[in-house]
Scaffold this motif. Structure first.
Motif, mmCIF file in Angstrom:
data_model
loop_
_atom_site.group_PDB
_atom_site.id
_atom_site.type_symbol
_atom_site.label_atom_id
_atom_site.label_comp_id
_atom_site.label_asym_id
_atom_site.label_seq_id
_atom_site.Cartn_x
_atom_site.Cartn_y
_atom_site.Cartn_z
ATOM 1 N N VAL A 565 0.841 -1.503 -0.051
ATOM 2 C CA VAL A 565 0.021 0.221 -0.187
ATOM 3 C C VAL A 565 1.038 1.343 0.386
ATOM 4 O O VAL A 565 0.717 2.383 -0.814
ATOM 5 N N LYS A 566 2.094 1.319 0.649
ATOM 6 C CA LYS A 566 2.930 2.123 1.196
ATOM 7 C C LYS A 566 4.260 1.678 1.891
ATOM 8 O O LYS A 566 4.099 0.959 2.169
ATOM 9 N N GLY A 567 4.858 3.013 1.192
ATOM 10 C CA GLY A 567 6.220 2.029 2.690
ATOM 11 C C GLY A 567 7.092 1.397 1.910
ATOM 12 O O GLY A 567 7.361 0.766 0.510
ATOM 13 N N SER A 568 7.670 1.184 2.733
ATOM 14 C CA SER A 568 8.781 -0.238 2.275
ATOM 15 C C SER A 568 8.430 -1.261 2.503
ATOM 16 O O SER A 568 8.051 -1.441 3.592
ATOM 17 N N LEU A 569 8.810 -2.590 1.480
ATOM 18 C CA LEU A 569 8.078 -3.813 2.449
ATOM 19 C C LEU A 569 9.378 -4.811 1.932
ATOM 20 O O LEU A 569 10.058 -4.701 0.959
ATOM 21 N N GLU A 570 9.661 -5.772 3.010
ATOM 22 C CA GLU A 570 10.652 -6.047 2.861
ATOM 23 C C GLU A 570 10.574 -7.654 3.854
ATOM 24 O O GLU A 570 9.983 -8.181 4.522
ATOM 25 N N HIS A 571 10.002 -8.586 2.659
ATOM 26 C CA HIS A 571 9.307 -9.682 3.204
ATOM 27 C C HIS A 571 10.255 -11.307 2.903
ATOM 28 O O HIS A 571 10.171 -11.285 1.971
ATOM 29 N N PRO A 597 11.272 -7.533 -11.666
ATOM 30 C CA PRO A 597 10.433 -7.583 -10.290
ATOM 31 C C PRO A 597 11.356 -8.081 -9.237
ATOM 32 O O PRO A 597 12.578 -8.361 -9.336
ATOM 33 N N PRO A 598 10.809 -7.012 -8.061
ATOM 34 C CA PRO A 598 11.427 -6.876 -6.762
ATOM 35 C C PRO A 598 12.112 -8.473 -6.241
ATOM 36 O O PRO A 598 11.374 -8.430 -4.773
ATOM 37 N N LEU A 599 11.760 -9.745 -6.897
ATOM 38 C CA LEU A 599 12.244 -11.414 -5.819
ATOM 39 C C LEU A 599 13.290 -11.045 -6.094
ATOM 40 O O LEU A 599 13.875 -12.203 -7.442
ATOM 41 N N ARG A 600 14.301 -11.317 -5.233
ATOM 42 C CA ARG A 600 15.999 -11.452 -5.386
ATOM 43 C C ARG A 600 16.666 -12.348 -4.033
ATOM 44 O O ARG A 600 16.411 -11.362 -3.158
ATOM 45 N N GLU A 601 17.330 -12.818 -3.963
ATOM 46 C CA GLU A 601 17.693 -13.769 -3.119
ATOM 47 C C GLU A 601 16.652 -14.012 -2.196
ATOM 48 O O GLU A 601 17.245 -13.846 -0.192
ATOM 49 N N GLY A 602 15.739 -14.862 -2.531
ATOM 50 C CA GLY A 602 15.058 -14.905 -1.132
ATOM 51 C C GLY A 602 14.594 -14.090 -0.423
ATOM 52 O O GLY A 602 13.376 -14.256 0.199
ATOM 53 N N VAL A 603 14.513 -12.708 -1.163
ATOM 54 C CA VAL A 603 13.567 -11.622 -0.454
ATOM 55 C C VAL A 603 12.293 -10.765 -1.419
ATOM 56 O O VAL A 603 13.025 -10.578 -2.467
ATOM 57 N N ILE A 604 11.665 -10.507 -1.124
ATOM 58 C CA ILE A 604 10.400 -9.872 -1.712
ATOM 59 C C ILE A 604 10.739 -7.762 -1.418
ATOM 60 O O ILE A 604 10.605 -7.997 0.050
#
Length: 618
Positions: A565-571, A597-604
């Motif tokens: 929705v907003k801000g940063s997501l690190e999942h 796409p924002p999927l790299r090295e096991g982190v979104i």
């Protein structure tokens, strides 16, 4: 009496209006209880009165007359006890407007849709259209060239805003006064038949928005025939309540039911959208909503039809079958989804938006349930609202991120794209179209149209002045409109500014938005996880304070829709090695600026509003 009304009070109501009988003659019948004399006053093509035909008394408080050697095209008005003459309240056409003479119409169109079987409710994608502003011409005919592109986009049904004749040349349609007469400024009965026939040829269903909770004030001649069309026992926000459950209500109910039958049988409509069904007040049994559903289905013969209600109550019984004490509707608008997303992405907090937080948890809950309010207290209403939606099929709940009300009832007719960033628009669109619920798009949404959709009218001078004053007073108490001038609904420019500019869809950045919609709708129609829209095959959960994931699944695979929705997501996403990227909303081809796409090295890792769709084995 209303709750215990004797069955004889619902005895068959004779056919009303004017029609052509075998032998080339026109027959009239009008319901006018308490009157002594009713006459047919024939009119010429310019609307000038001529020959008068006295009508004789008939059973059921009716009057009737016959004109030999006549057929379709006869124009007339009705004179009641020497007053008038007035248009026929059951008129099938008003070629000179709501104050002009009525016209006899024959439904003799040569249909080409013999093999058409109606809409598939499981694949429904609704496209809401205001005929008058959808094209430069503002007619049924002018919409026909747009049908092919809409079907190729992935739309399966047009929803036409109300078509009943309204005062003047421009109106949203909710001020209609002649239920049976498609607006002449749009092309009248013939134009509507051509549009629906063409829509079916392109594989598109047509749903017609109908207004049975009230009648408009300008051109409303019902009281000239009988005060029993209305009742003081109930009230609506828009004017006198219609008499559906009191004395002499049978002909009033039949007026609505005959109208339902006409749209389905004579115009081959595939369904109806009932405006503000919560304001159709009926304390008798069976409720009018049940009878509307029954009449619609019986009028379709071997076709499937849908009856969908706009209803703010979140009442599950609306969708329950009549055999289970329900109303038997096929669908209902579930606006909680829209309200949660507006609060989250645009920050709206006034009026009914105060009932929503827009938090990731509340959005996820709304996605799980179908609607948010299931009996909680509403601050805005001051009482509890809603019942549990558990068990309701997702296809029966209609979701949107904008519609005519949510755009047009804003002071300047601002579309969603005026109030949220392009990235937020893309993320909201992905969540709408990849959920299991039935999506509704408002015309031009698929390219994030820049044209507003304002509130406009064309009333007589006296009523028009009141509408203008009322519109400005409505927004006077909102701080953000202090010192602002709300557009005059009566000004022609207000209407003209609301016309869609289809050429936008071919130019950046709008073309990229349309590419996103085309891809989202392609996925919705072809991905096995998305085509199965049953309870139990989807879930939604939060990922931190400002993000969530919608999961769609089958036995074989899962589709995960990550929404920031907003801000940063690190999942952390340990399954990344098995994941296939299906869609990334911020790709340049969709108008974004991030190719990878924002999927790299096991982190979104997602920054700002965005949507990422991944496919995984189950």
């Amino acid at each position: 009496m209303p709750m215990e009304r004797a069955e004889k009070s619902r005895a068959a109501v004779p056919r009303l209006g004017a029609w052509v009988e075998p032998g080339n003659r026109v027959r009239w019948r009008v319901w006018a209880p308490g009157h002594r004399q009713v006459d047919v006053v024939l009119h010429d093509a310019e609307g000038k009165p001529g020959r008068v035909l006295p009508m004789g008394p008939e059973p059921g408080d009716c009057f009737g007359a016959v004109l030999e050697g006549a057929g379709a095209g006869v124009r007339y008005k009705l004179r009641v006890d020497g007053e008038g003459p007035f248009p026929d309240p059951w008129s099938r056409a008003q070629p000179l407007g709501v104050h002009g003479p009525s016209e006899v119409v024959v439904p003799d169109f040569e249909w080409t849709d013999v093999g058409w079987r109606g809409p598939d409710p499981e694949s429904l994608v609704i496209y809401e259209v205001h005929v008058g502003t959808a094209t430069p011409e503002g007619t049924f005919e002018a919409l026909i060239p747009k049908l092919k592109g809409l079907r190729e986009l992935g739309v399966t049904a047009l929803e036409l805003m109300p078509l009943a004749s309204f005062p003047g040349s421009r109106n949203w349609g909710y001020d209609g006064v002649d239920l049976f007469a498609p607006a002449h400024v749009y092309g009248g009965p013939a134009g509507l038949r051509r549009l629906i026939d063409a829509a079916h040829a392109h594989g598109l269903s047509v749903v017609i928005d109908v207004v049975y909770n009230h009648f408009g004030p300008d051109g409303n001649y019902l009281r000239c025939y009988s005060p029993h069309y209305f009742t003081g026992r109930h009230h609506t926000p828009w004017g006198e309540a219609v008499n559906y459950d009191g004395e002499n209500s049978a002909p009033v109910r039949e007026m609505v039911l005959s109208n339902v039958e006409m749209w389905i049988r004579d115009f081959h409509a595939d369904g109806l959208r009932l405006d503000a069904a919560h304001a159709i007040v009926d304390d008798s049994s069976p409720h009018l909503l049940k009878e509307i559903v029954s009449r619609a289905r019986s009028s379709a013969l071997d076709r499937r039809v849908l009856v969908i209600a706009e209803d703010e109550r979140n009442e599950a019984r609306l969708l329950h079958p009549a055999s289970d004490k329900g109303m038997g509707l096929d669908g209902v608008w579930a606006d909680d989804f829209h309200h949660q997303l507006r609060r989250a992405f645009a920050g709206d907090s006034e009026g009914y938006y105060q009932d929503y937080t827009g938090s990731a948890e509340d959005i996820a809950r709304t996605l799980r349930q179908g609607w948010f309010y299931e009996g909680q207290e509403s601050k805005n209403l001051g009482h509890a609202r809603g019942t549990s939606a558990s068990g309701l099929p997702p296809r029966g709940l209609v979701h949107c991120i904008q519609n005519h009300d949510q755009v047009g009832n804003r002071a300047h007719g601002e579309r969603l794209g005026h109030d949220v960033s392009p990235a937020a628009f893309r993320a909201m669109s992905a969540l709408l179209l990849l959920s299991p619920y039935t999506p509704l798009l408002f015309m031009g949404q698929e390219w994030n149209a820049s044209t507003p959709f304002l509130y406009f009218t064309d009333h007589n001078e006296e009523l028009g002045k009141l509408v203008t004053e009322g519109r400005r007073k409505e927004f006077a108490g909102f701080a953000r409109f202090a010192g602002d001038t709300v557009p005059d609904p009566q000004a022609r420019d207000t209407f003209e500014r609301s016309r869609l500019d289809w050429s936008e869809a071919e130019r950046p950045p709008h073309a990229q938005v349309r590419a996103l919609y085309r891809e989202l709708l392609r996925l919705r129609a072809t991905e096995p996880t998305l085509t199965q829209r049953r309870r139990g095959n989807h879930d939604a959960r939060v990922l931190g304070e400002n993000a969530l994931v919608l999961e769609r699944r089958t036995v074989e695979e899962r589709l995960l829709v990550f929404i920031n929705v907003k801000g940063s997501l690190e999942h952390s996403f340990p399954e990344s090695a098995k994941a296939q990227v299906v869609l990334w909303s911020e790709a340049p081809r969709f108008g974004g600026s991030v190719e990878v796409p924002p999927l790299r090295e096991g982190v979104i890792r997602m920054e700002g509003p965005s949507a990422l769709v991944l496919r995984l084995p189950s």
